[in-house]
Each structure stands twice: as C-alpha cells, then as structure tokens.
Design a protein around this motif. Structure first.
Motif, PDB file in Angstrom:
ATOM      1  N   GLU A   5       0.836  -1.210   0.000  1.00 44.55           N
ATOM      2  CA  GLU A   5       0.000   0.000   0.000  1.00 44.55           C
ATOM      3  C   GLU A   5       0.871   1.261   0.000  1.00 44.55           C
ATOM      4  O   GLU A   5       0.571   2.233  -0.691  1.00 44.55           O
ATOM      5  CB  GLU A   5      -0.923  -0.004   1.219  1.00 44.55           C
ATOM      6  CG  GLU A   5      -1.888   1.148   1.263  1.00 44.55           C
ATOM      7  CD  GLU A   5      -2.926   1.130   0.156  1.00 44.55           C
ATOM      8  OE1 GLU A   5      -3.398   2.225  -0.197  1.00 44.55           O
ATOM      9  OE2 GLU A   5      -3.269   0.045  -0.347  1.00 44.55           O
ATOM     10  N   ILE A   6       1.949   1.246   0.760  1.00 49.10           N
ATOM     11  CA  ILE A   6       2.869   2.395   0.777  1.00 49.10           C
ATOM     12  C   ILE A   6       3.472   2.595  -0.607  1.00 49.10           C
ATOM     13  O   ILE A   6       3.578   3.728  -1.093  1.00 49.10           O
ATOM     14  CB  ILE A   6       3.967   2.203   1.839  1.00 49.10           C
ATOM     15  CG1 ILE A   6       3.357   2.292   3.241  1.00 49.10           C
ATOM     16  CG2 ILE A   6       5.069   3.241   1.691  1.00 49.10           C
ATOM     17  CD1 ILE A   6       4.315   1.967   4.345  1.00 49.10           C
ATOM     18  N   LEU A  11       4.012   5.609  -5.510  1.00 48.99           N
ATOM     19  CA  LEU A  11       4.009   5.668  -6.973  1.00 48.99           C
ATOM     20  C   LEU A  11       2.960   6.645  -7.492  1.00 48.99           C
ATOM     21  O   LEU A  11       3.198   7.339  -8.485  1.00 48.99           O
ATOM     22  CB  LEU A  11       3.780   4.275  -7.553  1.00 48.99           C
ATOM     23  CG  LEU A  11       4.969   3.313  -7.433  1.00 48.99           C
ATOM     24  CD1 LEU A  11       4.575   1.923  -7.899  1.00 48.99           C
ATOM     25  CD2 LEU A  11       6.155   3.828  -8.217  1.00 48.99           C
ATOM     26  N   LEU A  12       1.807   6.701  -6.826  1.00 46.95           N
ATOM     27  CA  LEU A  12       0.783   7.673  -7.209  1.00 46.95           C
ATOM     28  C   LEU A  12       1.315   9.093  -7.050  1.00 46.95           C
ATOM     29  O   LEU A  12       1.153   9.931  -7.951  1.00 46.95           O
ATOM     30  CB  LEU A  12      -0.480   7.479  -6.370  1.00 46.95           C
ATOM     31  CG  LEU A  12      -1.589   8.500  -6.580  1.00 46.95           C
ATOM     32  CD1 LEU A  12      -2.171   8.365  -7.980  1.00 46.95           C
ATOM     33  CD2 LEU A  12      -2.668   8.328  -5.534  1.00 46.95           C
ATOM     34  N   GLU A  76      -0.717   5.769   7.913  1.00 48.86           N
ATOM     35  CA  GLU A  76      -0.956   4.743   8.929  1.00 48.86           C
ATOM     36  C   GLU A  76       0.122   4.725   9.997  1.00 48.86           C
ATOM     37  O   GLU A  76      -0.143   4.364  11.136  1.00 48.86           O
ATOM     38  CB  GLU A  76      -1.078   3.361   8.276  1.00 48.86           C
ATOM     39  CG  GLU A  76      -2.319   3.201   7.439  1.00 48.86           C
ATOM     40  CD  GLU A  76      -3.604   3.322   8.246  1.00 48.86           C
ATOM     41  OE1 GLU A  76      -3.654   2.825   9.387  1.00 48.86           O
ATOM     42  OE2 GLU A  76      -4.551   3.934   7.735  1.00 48.86           O
ATOM     43  N   TYR A  77       1.342   5.106   9.637  1.00 50.90           N
ATOM     44  CA  TYR A  77       2.421   5.160  10.617  1.00 50.90           C
ATOM     45  C   TYR A  77       2.396   6.450  11.421  1.00 50.90           C
ATOM     46  O   TYR A  77       2.825   6.487  12.568  1.00 50.90           O
ATOM     47  CB  TYR A  77       3.783   5.009   9.928  1.00 50.90           C
ATOM     48  CG  TYR A  77       3.964   3.659   9.305  1.00 50.90           C
ATOM     49  CD1 TYR A  77       4.113   2.529  10.096  1.00 50.90           C
ATOM     50  CD2 TYR A  77       3.952   3.508   7.931  1.00 50.90           C
ATOM     51  CE1 TYR A  77       4.267   1.276   9.534  1.00 50.90           C
ATOM     52  CE2 TYR A  77       4.111   2.262   7.352  1.00 50.90           C
ATOM     53  CZ  TYR A  77       4.264   1.154   8.154  1.00 50.90           C
ATOM     54  OH  TYR A  77       4.407  -0.076   7.590  1.00 50.90           O
TER      55      TYR A  77
END
Length: 105
Positions: A5-6, A11-12, A76-77
């Motif tokens: 997901e990261i 990349l996005l 999330e982190y």
C-alpha cells in the motif's frame, strides 16, 4: 498498512509529480486560475538555489504541501487513530484553502 500500500501511494505521488512537471498545472491550463499547489515546484527550485524570499513568493505553503503529500503516503504510521488523521488533514486542508483564497483575491 502494508508495504504494498505504501508503494502504491508513493508511486501515485511520483506519477502526479511527473505529470505536473511534464504537462504543467491542468487546473490552470483548463480554467486559467491557479490551483492551491501552483508555484510549489518553482518554490522548491528557488529554495534549492538559496533564494528563500523567492520561494515564499511563489507559494508560501510549499513546505506544508510537501508534508501533506508525505503524510498521505505514510498516514498509517503517523496517525494511529482515525479521528486524529481526519482532524489533521482537515486542518491542513483548511489552511491551504484559506491561503489559496487569499492568493486569488
């Protein structure tokens, strides 16, 4: 959030940066008004050359916008609780929006 997901979010973000650099601001090209992020690339280039005054002249929130982009990738982190994430992004988005309104006027 997992590593996959990261990577997708990173990349996005890189894709958006590449399109922005190659094509320019699509909002400005279509509507002929600057977007909230207009001038951020030029501001960073000025900062890298040591022209701090010029950097803030292009977009005074260029550092904040970069931090929001990094926070998007690693949210999330950085935010263990959903409500803290929502409040943080709303406050940062509000600051960027207010600065945008001031720049337009």
């Amino acid at each position: 959030m997992n590593y996959k997901e990261i990577c997708k979010r990173g990349l996005l973000l890189i894709g958006v940066l590449i399109v922005g650099i190659a094509v320019g601001c699509p909002i400005y090209k279509i509507f002929k008004i600057p977007c909230p992020c207009c001038g951020v690339t030029r501001a960073w280039l000025c900062l890298f050359r040591g022209d701090i005054k010029g950097a803030f002249a292009y977009n005074s929130l260029f550092v904040l916008i970069a931090l929001v982009a990094v926070a998007f990738v690693f949210e999330e982190y950085l935010f263990k609780k959903t409500w803290k994430k929502n409040v943080s992004f709303c406050v940062l988005g509000g600051i960027i929006f207010l600065q945008y309104i001031v720049r337009i006027l």
